[in-house]
Design a protein around this motif. Sequence first.
Motif, PDB file in Angstrom:
ATOM      1  N   GLY A  45       0.899  -0.964  -0.230  1.00 57.99           N
ATOM      2  CA  GLY A  45      -0.094  -0.141   0.116  1.00 57.99           C
ATOM      3  C   GLY A  45       1.072   1.415  -0.090  1.00 57.99           C
ATOM      4  O   GLY A  45       1.612   1.771   0.971  1.00 57.99           O
ATOM      5  N   GLN A  46       0.389   1.975  -0.577  1.00 56.95           N
ATOM      6  CA  GLN A  46       1.021   3.544  -0.616  1.00 56.95           C
ATOM      7  C   GLN A  46      -0.165   4.456  -0.602  1.00 56.95           C
ATOM      8  O   GLN A  46      -0.856   4.599  -1.281  1.00 56.95           O
ATOM      9  CB  GLN A  46       2.462   3.407  -1.654  1.00 56.95           C
ATOM     10  CG  GLN A  46       3.197   5.313  -2.181  1.00 56.95           C
ATOM     11  CD  GLN A  46       3.878   4.689  -2.707  1.00 56.95           C
ATOM     12  OE1 GLN A  46       3.633   4.660  -3.852  1.00 56.95           O
ATOM     13  NE2 GLN A  46       4.326   5.419  -2.858  1.00 56.95           N
ATOM     14  N   ARG A  47      -0.216   5.808  -0.164  1.00 60.17           N
ATOM     15  CA  ARG A  47       0.103   6.389   0.176  1.00 60.17           C
ATOM     16  C   ARG A  47       0.306   7.816   0.198  1.00 60.17           C
ATOM     17  O   ARG A  47       1.267   8.680   0.947  1.00 60.17           O
ATOM     18  CB  ARG A  47      -1.306   6.803   1.358  1.00 60.17           C
ATOM     19  CG  ARG A  47      -2.090   8.318   1.801  1.00 60.17           C
ATOM     20  CD  ARG A  47      -2.854   8.086   3.020  1.00 60.17           C
ATOM     21  NE  ARG A  47      -3.321   9.269   3.297  1.00 60.17           N
ATOM     22  CZ  ARG A  47      -4.035   9.902   4.428  1.00 60.17           C
ATOM     23  NH1 ARG A  47      -3.595   8.815   5.364  1.00 60.17           N
ATOM     24  NH2 ARG A  47      -4.828  11.128   4.309  1.00 60.17           N
ATOM     25  N   GLU A  48      -0.398   9.018  -0.324  1.00 58.13           N
ATOM     26  CA  GLU A  48       0.504  10.566  -0.809  1.00 58.13           C
ATOM     27  C   GLU A  48       0.221  11.245   0.249  1.00 58.13           C
ATOM     28  O   GLU A  48      -1.454  11.553   0.576  1.00 58.13           O
ATOM     29  CB  GLU A  48       0.774  11.560  -1.942  1.00 58.13           C
ATOM     30  CG  GLU A  48       1.523  11.752  -2.349  1.00 58.13           C
ATOM     31  CD  GLU A  48       1.153  12.353  -3.720  1.00 58.13           C
ATOM     32  OE1 GLU A  48       2.263  13.145  -4.420  1.00 58.13           O
ATOM     33  OE2 GLU A  48       0.798  11.960  -4.994  1.00 58.13           O
ATOM     34  N   MET A  49       0.957  11.778   1.180  1.00 52.86           N
ATOM     35  CA  MET A  49       0.537  12.631   1.896  1.00 52.86           C
ATOM     36  C   MET A  49       0.529  14.313   2.283  1.00 52.86           C
ATOM     37  O   MET A  49       1.323  14.492   2.621  1.00 52.86           O
ATOM     38  CB  MET A  49       0.583  11.771   3.388  1.00 52.86           C
ATOM     39  CG  MET A  49      -0.242  10.502   3.743  1.00 52.86           C
ATOM     40  SD  MET A  49       0.420  10.156   5.186  1.00 52.86           S
ATOM     41  CE  MET A  49      -0.260  11.156   6.207  1.00 52.86           C
TER      42      MET A  49
END
Length: 301
Positions: free
Chosen positions: A292-296
Motif C-alpha cells: 500500500g502507498q499513500r501520498e500525503m
Amino acid sequence: MSAIVTLMPYDPAWPAQFVLIRNMLAAALGDAAVSIEHVGSTSVPGLAAKPVIDVDVVIRPGAFPDVRSRLEAAGYRHAGDQGIAGREVFKCADQHRLPKHHLYVCSYDAAELWRHLTFRNALRSRTKLADEYARVKVEGARLFPDRMDAYIAHKGGFIQRVYRSHGLQYRYEFDAPVSPAALADLRQAVGWNRMERDLADPRLCNAFHLCALAEGRLIGYAAVVSNGVTDAYIQDVMVHPECQRQGVGTQLMERVLLRLKAEGVYMVSVLYGEAPLQPFYEKFGFFTMLCGQREMRPGLD
C-alpha cells in the motif's frame, strides 16, 4: 610474455574443486569475506579452460589488512596487485593440499571484481555466447600455442564486446556527488516527475546511492533507504533511455545487492510501478507482494 597455452576440455570436477577451496577459505576468513566467487573459464559449464580454478574473495572496503593476516595464517603469500588496481593476488605456499588455483581479493566496489562477475554471468546465462568464446579461445591456442601474450590479445576483442554489451563501458561509483538538477534531469528523461525542489531539500537522505556515469554525466542511479541492520528499500532505479538495454540496470542492482549483503542487511524490498518491470526484478530474486502507498502532501485531503 612467452608461455605455453594449455586448454583442456571442460571438466565436470571443476565446480567440486572450487567448493573444496571455498570451504577452506571460508573457515580461514569467517565473516571477513562477504562472498567467495568461482570466476574465470572453469566457472562456466561446458567451456574449455586452463585447468586452474580462479577464485575471488570479496571483502568490505578497509578490511584488507585483516583479510591479508588471515590468509597468511592459512598458508598464503601476498603478491601485490600485479599491475591491476583493486585486485590483490595471493599465492598458496602449498598448492598440493588443494586443487591448483589463483586467488584474488577484491573490495565489493572494485572495477576488476565486476569485470570478473559480469563476464562470468554473461557466459553462464547465454550458451551461444559461451560457445562463441570457446571458439575464440581454441582458435587463439591454435594460432599462438607458445605465446601467452598473443593468446590473451586474441581474446581481447571478444571480451571487450561482452563488457560493452553488459554495462561496463560506464563508471559506477557509490555515493558520488550528484546535484539535484542532474538527478531531476534523469527523472524527467525516464518519464518521472522532476521533483527538483524535494531533491534539494537538505533533510533528504539515503543510506547510500549508486551512480552510473558516462564521462561524468549521470546516466543511471539507484538509491537505498535502510535501517542499517535488517531492512532496506531500493528506490529510484533509473537508466537514461539512451543507455537502456545495455546492462546498466543489472549493474546497478547487482552492485547494490552485494553492498547490502556486505552490510548484513537481509530483508530487501523494491517498489516499481509498471508490470513490464516485474521480470527484471524477479531475476534478482524478488517476488511480488501486496503493498500500500499513500501520498500525503498538504492540500490533497
